[in-house]
Write a protein that holds these residues in place. Structure first.
Motif, PDB file in Angstrom:
ATOM      1  N   GLU A   5      39.648  52.960  88.492  1.00 24.34           N
ATOM      2  CA  GLU A   5      40.776  51.873  88.465  1.00 24.34           C
ATOM      3  C   GLU A   5      41.913  52.397  89.201  1.00 24.34           C
ATOM      4  OE1 GLU A   5      40.663  48.573  87.345  1.00 24.34           O
ATOM      5  OE2 GLU A   5      38.557  49.114  87.198  1.00 24.34           O
ATOM      6  N   SER A   6      42.081  53.728  89.559  1.00 18.47           N
ATOM      7  CA  SER A   6      43.042  54.282  90.203  1.00 18.47           C
ATOM      8  C   SER A   6      43.124  54.372  91.712  1.00 18.47           C
ATOM      9  CB  SER A   6      43.629  55.747  89.691  1.00 18.47           C
ATOM     10  OG  SER A   6      42.545  56.384  89.783  1.00 18.47           O
ATOM     11  N   THR A   7      42.053  53.453  92.336  1.00 20.23           N
ATOM     12  CA  THR A   7      42.109  53.512  93.540  1.00 20.23           C
ATOM     13  C   THR A   7      43.333  53.024  94.385  1.00 20.23           C
ATOM     14  OG1 THR A   7      41.221  51.272  93.668  1.00 20.23           O
ATOM     15  CG2 THR A   7      39.714  52.950  93.515  1.00 20.23           C
ATOM     16  N   PRO A   8      43.645  53.367  95.550  1.00 22.07           N
ATOM     17  CA  PRO A   8      44.983  52.948  96.072  1.00 22.07           C
ATOM     18  C   PRO A   8      45.022  51.296  96.155  1.00 22.07           C
ATOM     19  CG  PRO A   8      43.930  54.799  97.675  1.00 22.07           C
ATOM     20  CD  PRO A   8      42.924  54.400  96.552  1.00 22.07           C
ATOM     21  N   SER A   9      43.881  50.846  96.674  1.00 22.59           N
ATOM     22  CA  SER A   9      44.118  49.258  96.596  1.00 22.59           C
ATOM     23  C   SER A   9      44.153  48.633  95.468  1.00 22.59           C
ATOM     24  CB  SER A   9      42.535  48.823  97.181  1.00 22.59           C
ATOM     25  OG  SER A   9      41.516  49.199  96.322  1.00 22.59           O
ATOM     26  N   LYS A  10      43.683  49.221  94.295  1.00 19.34           N
ATOM     27  CA  LYS A  10      44.056  48.928  93.123  1.00 19.34           C
ATOM     28  C   LYS A  10      45.598  49.017  92.596  1.00 19.34           C
ATOM     29  CE  LYS A  10      39.831  47.494  91.280  1.00 19.34           C
ATOM     30  NZ  LYS A  10      39.659  46.220  90.661  1.00 19.34           N
ATOM     31  N   PHE A  33      36.543  56.448 100.869  1.00 19.48           N
ATOM     32  CA  PHE A  33      37.609  57.277 100.264  1.00 19.48           C
ATOM     33  C   PHE A  33      38.022  57.081  98.770  1.00 19.48           C
ATOM     34  CE2 PHE A  33      42.298  57.193  99.829  1.00 19.48           C
ATOM     35  CZ  PHE A  33      42.710  58.423  99.729  1.00 19.48           C
ATOM     36  N   ASP A  34      37.872  55.665  98.496  1.00 16.80           N
ATOM     37  CA  ASP A  34      38.090  55.300  97.165  1.00 16.80           C
ATOM     38  C   ASP A  34      36.956  55.875  96.141  1.00 16.80           C
ATOM     39  OD1 ASP A  34      40.108  53.726  97.705  1.00 16.80           O
ATOM     40  OD2 ASP A  34      39.029  51.820  97.584  1.00 16.80           O
ATOM     41  N   SER A  35      35.741  55.879  96.592  1.00 12.57           N
ATOM     42  CA  SER A  35      34.686  56.742  95.657  1.00 12.57           C
ATOM     43  C   SER A  35      34.938  58.258  95.717  1.00 12.57           C
ATOM     44  CB  SER A  35      33.268  56.236  96.004  1.00 12.57           C
ATOM     45  OG  SER A  35      33.038  56.725  97.393  1.00 12.57           O
ATOM     46  N   GLY A  36      35.738  58.816  96.642  1.00 10.33           N
ATOM     47  CA  GLY A  36      36.000  60.272  96.726  1.00 10.33           C
ATOM     48  C   GLY A  36      34.932  61.027  97.605  1.00 10.33           C
ATOM     49  N   ARG A  37      34.157  60.143  98.419  1.00  7.20           N
ATOM     50  CA  ARG A  37      32.618  60.783  99.239  1.00  7.20           C
ATOM     51  C   ARG A  37      33.385  61.164 100.709  1.00  7.20           C
ATOM     52  NH1 ARG A  37      28.643  56.472  99.299  1.00  7.20           N
ATOM     53  NH2 ARG A  37      30.292  54.990  98.399  1.00  7.20           N
ATOM     54  N   ARG A  38      34.585  60.623 100.911  1.00  5.64           N
ATOM     55  CA  ARG A  38      35.192  60.889 102.230  1.00  5.64           C
ATOM     56  C   ARG A  38      36.783  61.165 102.286  1.00  5.64           C
ATOM     57  NH1 ARG A  38      31.979  58.653 107.461  1.00  5.64           N
ATOM     58  NH2 ARG A  38      30.412  59.903 106.940  1.00  5.64           N
ATOM     59  N   SER A  39      37.240  61.652 103.283  1.00  3.12           N
ATOM     60  CA  SER A  39      38.626  61.600 103.243  1.00  3.12           C
ATOM     61  C   SER A  39      39.031  60.609 104.379  1.00  3.12           C
ATOM     62  CB  SER A  39      39.215  63.022 103.766  1.00  3.12           C
ATOM     63  OG  SER A  39      38.953  63.975 102.829  1.00  3.12           O
TER      64      SER A  39
END
Length: 165
Positions: A5-10, A33-39
């Motif tokens: 729920e704390s993703t940039p888009s949210k 990026f949102d899931s934390g798998r990539r930068s």
């Protein structure tokens, strides 16, 4: 995998695909990026920081607008309360002055009857004729009636302003 729920888009309140477009990355990159798998690339991270800063400024402005609206509403409510108090006062004055004028008219009628009854008699009427004091009474009545009418119009305007907000 469950999205945070704390993703940039949210946090920004926009779709992930729209944010990806704004940052110049693909939607799949944004999802990783949102899931934390990539930068994200450095340029995209810099743009994200700028977007976040603009978003925070916009949110602060909206909060400020809400605070101003609340303050305006409070002032309108205070003005409406003062208006109603003034109307009660002026209505009381109009009623009192109207009663005085009715008493004056009754007094005048009695004076005329007295003069008619005493016609032909050498005595003078015991009732004095109305003069400047009566004119002042009428002017005061009209003045309070005008004030009351103005306050009634002002009340309608204040109530319409409160309904709009």
């Amino acid at each position: 995998m469950k999205r945070s729920e704390s993703t940039p888009s949210k946090m920004l309140g926009i779709k992930q695909s729209d944010l990806a477009l704004m940052l110049g990355v693909s939607r799949s990159q944004m999802a990783m990026f949102d899931s934390g798998r990539r930068s994200l690339p450095v340029e995209a991270l810099q743009r994200l920081a700028e977007i976040r800063k603009d978003h925070d400024a916009l949110k602060a402005a909206q909060l400020n607008d809400a605070a101003l609206a609340a303050e305006r509403r409070k002032q309108l409510e205070e003005l409406l309360a003062k208006n109603r108090h003034g109307q009660v006062y002026n209505q009381g004055k109009v009623e009192a002055l109207t009663k005085q004028l009715q008493q004056r008219d009754n007094f005048r009628a009695l004076a005329e009857l007295d003069m008619q009854r005493r016609k032909g008699q050498p005595q003078k009427s015991s009732f004095p004729k109305p003069g400047a004091a009566a004119d002042k009474l009428v002017r005061s009545l009209v003045e309070f009636q005008i004030r009351l009418e103005r306050q009634q119009h002002e009340q309608k305007w204040l109530e319409s302003q409160l309904r709009e907000k």
